[in-house]
Design an enzyme around this catalytic site. Structure first.
Site: not given
Ligand code: GLA
Length: 691
Positions: A153, A309
């Site tokens: 991210e 995710e």
């Molecule tokens: C983001 C991050 C993850 C985690 C999620 C929690 O997407 O990439 O590592 O922290 O949020 O929702």
């Protein structure tokens, strides 16, 4: 390399982030056993493993990762192996404190969370590239390796840094963009407020200043920050491409993120992947999710993407974190597939017992296999196996929405007529209107080829270069239809006002000129009547009453005059009463529409007109309320009709062709019945023609 599929994993992908470094190795054995039980075929490993892989500057510990990947391999589970670079370890930070990011106010952010790095730090970058190379060299031939996952991210916590290294990097970037300081002065309009620079060395990032900062400096800063993070990504990507060719590479995007120009970023992805966290507390969350998923599919021209995710139930980072009620997670997962995803992954596999995310839901919750969450995990895995055949199939819209990050950044700069003109606020009602009408939408960048689209929507194009305007004009001349929202065609790429009146390079095509912007104060609205001051709206449903013609403009209106366009709606109250609000100009063999105000949820009644004119309709006509329908197409002509019921009532959906519901294995002929939060995925063989 751009890929449609992970060749090492057949069918749809299912799994999540697995953070085994948080657990003793005995737990891993149970993990892989349960993964197999749930049908997990891909896990993301190593995202936050840097400190474990390199405990200090001269020690490496890869043994545990060797054992982990071997374990996955033995259980037939593939790895999405992260480069582990999102969180530099404490020893590296203490050896190079200058790699910590600095805010616009000059505060250096401390170690103790994650993503604590300056995007322009050479120490961080060298260490990240070194680690990536070590991982690539060690695991490139590992049979479990299916996908590389760069970083995590980008832009999540740190999108910009104002330290001296960033300043130097910004100057280099500016020199490359502008060539000479004279050009930069012209571009930034530094004649205003005595801001002229004598050399690039005099320039600093837009740190906190006494008053408004030069807007073009801010715009260049936004561009630079996206590029600076992309340069990091590309440095890691280059290593992976060199050392581990043939294994696709991705980084997880963050849905509609303002900070990163994902059109530019996605050119460097082999496969687009996204993290999406729709809020179960928001009854409209699925509409915004659909919009994000359409963008992810569009980033690679309709190729399948990966939901990297999502939360199996609650997240832990909102002020109040609602779980997903039973069935909601399944429905939202199917929604991603309905909009082109080929895999459903989660954060995370096993719920953490310590650390910042211990209250975040997981595929395997704290309560273990007795929990509701685990039952849903197993059920979803089984359903995805039943849907495996749709991997690789695609969907395309006939309607395009123009999205330009440059324009987004410029639109939201300070000192505009109204701070309420925010890109997502403008876009959402347009998208929602199309969503409610069952129209499938693609997003396109400003330079896109528009031939495939009968209708092009531009909710806002504040920043518009003449090349894009020319492309839009040619599209309409050749029979296309364009709908353009307010405050468009204002500025060129330097954020200088186009001369000769708004909407600048679109003035002739749209056949209107804007005399003045008239923002509408918060909490008030202006009446707009479709069909002008009198008469019915063109294309209005027969028998439509006056009430159907009354709309409300909020936040924004414009004094416009027509120059060849016809008026389709007029302001009916306030200072602009009687003036045109919505116009259409027939141009070539197409038409160009201009909406001079922000109509909120009323926008749908205006968009019905160009939709009808362009002949763009619902994916499946006759959809009942709350039901979403999309259709994926396989190369052999098979179609997969997704029907998703987001509402609380049972719905009966008339079908346009018979088929088989892959979720239940039953034949469906003329209609499908959907329970509340229910879904159907109907395979329609190529031979079945639509009536
Ligand atoms: C983001 C991050 C993850 C985690 C999620 C929690 O997407 O990439 O590592 O922290 O949020 O929702």
């Amino acid at each position: 390399m751009t890929v449609d599929r992970l060749t090492r994993v057949p069918g749809l992908l299912y799994g999540g982030d697995w953070n085994p470094e948080q657990w003793p190795e005995q737990v891993w054995a149970e993990d892989v056993k349960l993964m197999a039980e749930a049908g997990v075929n891909l896990v993301t490993v190593g995202v936050f493993s840097w400190a474990r892989l390199q405990p200090d500057s001269h020690r490496r510990d890869f043994g545990w990762l060797d054992r982990l990947l071997d374990l996955l391999q033995r259980h037939g589970i593939a790895a999405d192996l992260a480069t582990a670079t999102a969180s530099p370890p404490a020893w590296l930070v203490r050896a190079h404190p200058e790699l910590l990011p600095v805010t616009a106010d000059g505060v250096r952010l401390e170690f103790g969370s994650r993503q604590h790095y300056c995007p322009s730090s050479t120490a961080y970058r060298a260490a990240a590239v070194r680690l990536t190379r070590m991982l690539a060299e060690r695991y490139r031939d590992h049979p479990a390796l299916a996908l590389w996952h760069i970083h995590n991210e980008y832009g999540d916590h740190v999108q910009e840094c104002f330290c001296p290294a960033s300043a130097a990097h910004f100057r280099r970037w500016l020199r490359e963009r502008h060539g000479t300081i004279g050009e930069l002065n012209r571009s930034w309009g530094t004649a205003c407020w005595s801001q002229g620079y004598g050399s690039f060395e005099q320039i600093e990032p837009p740190r906190t200043a006494p008053g408004p900062v030069n807007p073009t400096q801010l715009l260049d800063w936004r561009r630079f920050c996206s590029d600076a993070l992309l340069a990091l990504h590309r440095a890691e990507k280059a290593v992976l491409d060199e050392v581990s060719p043939g294994v696709p590479v991705t980084t997880n995007f963050m849905s509609m993120l303002k900070a990163l120009d994902y059109w530019e970023w996605s050119r460097h992805e082999d496969l687009v992947s996204d993290d999406a966290y729709p809020d179960p507390a928001d009854p409209r969350a699925h509409v915004n999710a659909a919009m994000t998923y359409d963008l992810m599919r569009s980033l690679k021209g309709g190729r399948p993407w990966l939901l990297m995710e999502q939360a199996p139930s609650a997240v832990s980072w909102r002020p109040v974190n609602l779980p997903k009620r039973p069935g909601l997670h399944r429905l939202w997962s199917l929604q991603a597939l309905a909009r082109g995803a080929d895999g459903i992954l989660h954060f995370q596999w096993r719920a953490s017992s310590a650390g910042a995310e211990k209250f975040h839901s997981a595929m395997l919750p704290h309560r273990g296999t007795a929990s509701r969450g685990w039952q849903e995990t197993v059920r979803l895995g089984a359903e995805l196996r039943r849907l495996g055949e749709l991997a690789g199939s695609r969907l395309h819209g006939r309607t395009a929405v123009l999205l330009d990050w440059d324009s987004w950044w410029a639109l939201e700069l300070d000192d505009h007529p109204s701070a309420r003109m925010r890109w997502l606020d403008l876009l959402r009602p347009w998208y929602a209107a199309l969503y409610e009408r069952g129209v499938t939408v693609d997003f396109v960048p400003p330079g896109a080829d528009l031939d495939d689209y009968r209708l092009v929507l531009a909710p806002n194009l504040y920043l518009l270069d003449t090349a894009t305007a020319d492309r839009l004009t040619a599209h309409v001349r050749a029979g296309g239809h364009l709908v353009c929202g307010p405050f468009s065609g204002i500025a060129d790429r330097h954020d200088h006002i186009h001369p000769g009146g708004h909407p600048g390079p679109l003035r002739e095509l749209l056949g209107v000129v804007v005399d003045e912007h008239w923002p509408i104060p918060d909490g008030t609205s202006t009446a707009v009547t479709l069909g002008g001051a009198t008469g019915a709206a063109p294309g209005a449903a027969p028998g439509a009453g006056a009430g159907d013609r009354e709309l409300r403009a909020e936040h924004w209106s414009e004094w416009i005059e027509t120059e060849g366009a016809e008026t389709l709606a007029r302001y009916a109250s306030g200072a602009l009463a009687g003036l045109p609000a919505v116009t259409r100009r027939r141009y070539g063999t197409g038409s160009a529409w201009y909406l001079s105000c922000h109509l909120g949820t009323g926008i749908g009644r205006v968009l019905d007109l160009p939709l009808a004119e362009a002949g763009v309709g619902a994916e499946l006509p006759g959809l009942p309320p709350d039901v979403e329908a999309t259709r994926r197409h396989a190369a052999d002509g098979t179609r997969y009709l997704f029907l998703l019921n987001h509402g609380p009532a049972e719905r009966r959906v008339p079908l346009d062709a018979p088929g088989t519901d892959l979720l239940t294995g039953t034949a469906v002929a003329t209609a499908a019945t959907l329970a509340p939060l229910g879904a159907a995925v109907i395979r329609i063989p190529a031979a079945e023609e639509r009536p």
